[in-house]
Design a protein around this motif. Structure first.
Motif, mmCIF file in Angstrom:
data_model
loop_
_atom_site.group_PDB
_atom_site.id
_atom_site.type_symbol
_atom_site.label_atom_id
_atom_site.label_comp_id
_atom_site.label_asym_id
_atom_site.label_seq_id
_atom_site.Cartn_x
_atom_site.Cartn_y
_atom_site.Cartn_z
ATOM 1 N N HIS A 26 43.952 9.440 27.419
ATOM 2 C CA HIS A 26 42.902 8.425 27.466
ATOM 3 C C HIS A 26 43.502 7.030 27.458
ATOM 4 N N TYR A 27 42.722 6.061 27.947
ATOM 5 C CA TYR A 27 43.121 4.658 27.881
ATOM 6 C C TYR A 27 42.685 4.106 26.524
ATOM 7 N N PRO A 57 51.963 9.977 26.979
ATOM 8 C CA PRO A 57 51.881 10.611 28.294
ATOM 9 C C PRO A 57 53.168 10.466 29.087
ATOM 10 N N VAL A 63 44.730 12.108 33.437
ATOM 11 C CA VAL A 63 44.051 11.011 32.748
ATOM 12 C C VAL A 63 42.552 11.277 32.758
ATOM 13 N N CYS A 67 37.624 7.324 31.350
ATOM 14 C CA CYS A 67 38.471 6.166 31.034
ATOM 15 C C CYS A 67 38.891 5.437 32.304
ATOM 16 N N LYS A 68 39.230 6.184 33.354
ATOM 17 C CA LYS A 68 39.625 5.574 34.629
ATOM 18 C C LYS A 68 38.504 4.701 35.184
#
Length: 76
Positions: A26-27, A57, A63, A67-68
């Motif tokens: 995740h971001y 990561p 991903v 989040c993207k």
């Protein structure tokens, strides 16, 4: 009396995710990553998921799609 050898099949008896490796990464805000990794505090990802940072990561790691999308909107 004779003895007989019974071969046991090689089975991986672990469940799908026995270790703490996340399925996707995740971001998260950069300044919170180190704190979480050292102190064990939880972080909030852009998608809203809350978790402690346990792994970093590697290039090519999957991903989180939510989040993207949020990150793409923030960049505009």
């Amino acid at each position: 009396m004779s003895t007989q050898t019974i071969e046991r099949p090689d089975l991986d008896e672990r469940t799908e995710q026995d270790d703490d490796t996340p399925k996707v990464f995740h971001y998260v805000k950069k300044d919170r990553i180190a704190e979480s990794a050292v102190m064990g505090t939880h972080v909030v990802a852009l998608c809203g998921e809350i978790f402690p940072v346990t792994k970093s990561p590697k290039p090519g790691s999957p991903v989180c799609e939510k989040c993207k999308k949020v990150y793409a909107k923030l960049k505009k």
